[in-house]
Design an enzyme around this catalytic site. Sequence first.
Site, PDB file in Angstrom:
ATOM      1  N   LEU A 160       0.702  -1.281   0.029  1.00 48.53           N
ATOM      2  CA  LEU A 160       0.072  -0.543   0.164  1.00 48.53           C
ATOM      3  C   LEU A 160       0.929   1.010   0.016  1.00 48.53           C
ATOM      4  O   LEU A 160       1.511   1.320   0.995  1.00 48.53           O
ATOM      5  CB  LEU A 160      -0.640  -0.531   1.101  1.00 48.53           C
ATOM      6  CG  LEU A 160      -1.962  -0.983   1.239  1.00 48.53           C
ATOM      7  CD1 LEU A 160      -2.573  -0.943   2.375  1.00 48.53           C
ATOM      8  CD2 LEU A 160      -2.757  -1.236   0.212  1.00 48.53           C
ATOM      9  N   PRO A 161       0.998   1.743  -1.514  1.00 53.12           N
ATOM     10  CA  PRO A 161       2.496   2.828  -1.622  1.00 53.12           C
ATOM     11  C   PRO A 161       1.906   4.031  -0.247  1.00 53.12           C
ATOM     12  O   PRO A 161       2.062   5.132  -1.338  1.00 53.12           O
ATOM     13  CB  PRO A 161       2.109   2.616  -3.212  1.00 53.12           C
ATOM     14  CG  PRO A 161       0.595   2.950  -3.227  1.00 53.12           C
ATOM     15  CD  PRO A 161       0.563   1.763  -2.291  1.00 53.12           C
ATOM     16  N   CYS A 162       2.512   3.966   0.558  1.00 50.98           N
ATOM     17  CA  CYS A 162       2.007   5.541   1.452  1.00 50.98           C
ATOM     18  C   CYS A 162       3.770   6.091   1.220  1.00 50.98           C
ATOM     19  O   CYS A 162       3.604   7.381   1.291  1.00 50.98           O
ATOM     20  CB  CYS A 162       2.611   4.853   2.915  1.00 50.98           C
ATOM     21  SG  CYS A 162       3.140   3.707   3.348  1.00 50.98           S
ATOM     22  N   HIS A 163       4.134   5.605   0.755  1.00 47.48           N
ATOM     23  CA  HIS A 163       5.530   6.490   0.119  1.00 47.48           C
ATOM     24  C   HIS A 163       5.406   7.642  -1.507  1.00 47.48           C
ATOM     25  O   HIS A 163       6.483   8.685  -1.146  1.00 47.48           O
ATOM     26  CB  HIS A 163       6.833   5.401  -0.253  1.00 47.48           C
ATOM     27  CG  HIS A 163       6.828   4.683  -1.997  1.00 47.48           C
ATOM     28  ND1 HIS A 163       5.929   3.538  -1.754  1.00 47.48           N
ATOM     29  CD2 HIS A 163       7.151   4.982  -2.966  1.00 47.48           C
ATOM     30  CE1 HIS A 163       5.448   2.637  -2.716  1.00 47.48           C
ATOM     31  NE2 HIS A 163       6.627   3.951  -3.748  1.00 47.48           N
ATOM     32  N   ARG A 164       4.703   7.738  -2.077  1.00 48.13           N
ATOM     33  CA  ARG A 164       4.135   8.166  -2.611  1.00 48.13           C
ATOM     34  C   ARG A 164       3.462   9.148  -2.777  1.00 48.13           C
ATOM     35  O   ARG A 164       2.835  10.081  -3.322  1.00 48.13           O
ATOM     36  CB  ARG A 164       3.041   7.213  -4.412  1.00 48.13           C
ATOM     37  CG  ARG A 164       3.962   5.663  -4.404  1.00 48.13           C
ATOM     38  CD  ARG A 164       2.364   5.213  -5.465  1.00 48.13           C
ATOM     39  NE  ARG A 164       4.140   4.651  -6.229  1.00 48.13           N
ATOM     40  CZ  ARG A 164       3.283   3.182  -6.403  1.00 48.13           C
ATOM     41  NH1 ARG A 164       1.536   2.875  -6.305  1.00 48.13           N
ATOM     42  NH2 ARG A 164       4.093   2.080  -6.793  1.00 48.13           N
TER      43      ARG A 164
END
Length: 196
Positions: A160-164
């Site tokens: 779940l790409p929270c880095h984006r």
Amino acid sequence: MSVVEEDLVRRLRERLAQQAERAGVLDVAYRTLDSPLGPLLLAATSEGVVRVAFEQQGHDAALEDLAQRVSPRVLRAPARLDPLVRELEEYFAGRRTAFDVPVDLVLAGQGFRRSVLEALRRVGFGIRISYRDLAGDVGNPGAVRAVGTACARNPVPLLLPCHRVVRSDGGSGQYAGGAEAKDRLLHLERRVRVGT
């Protein structure tokens, strides 16, 4: 411990994990993966990946949290995580832009936090979205700090790409794996997306 003793312990652990899996009592399987971001702890229930933890988050603390919040039956059982390892290796090599392994959001809770994590699935590879825009996407444009908190507590970063999710001023913002890890992930995705 000698090499022979280490091998014996490894084989006994593997046998125990196989027996637990066959008996249906392996609630949480885990393993570690050496990655370009440092060692990652990976854990999965029978439903899917439940935890990805960076070294700086404390692997032992993550395992303890799993034991308390999911099940005390947590066992090093790498085979269950082989599909995730393959997908992560492809991602880090620039050959994968989306993850297909199932995710178990039992640690995500309910309500707003869960809706933020679910919304992360829609943030495409190489795309950046601000905390403010993500708050608007989940129907609460004033909840920018709460979105940041939900991202910080994401139990399965990368998947779940929270880095984006970045700051409105263009700065990358905080990340569970550290600011350098977030910048490296954003750079990797930008490089793959533009084909360089």
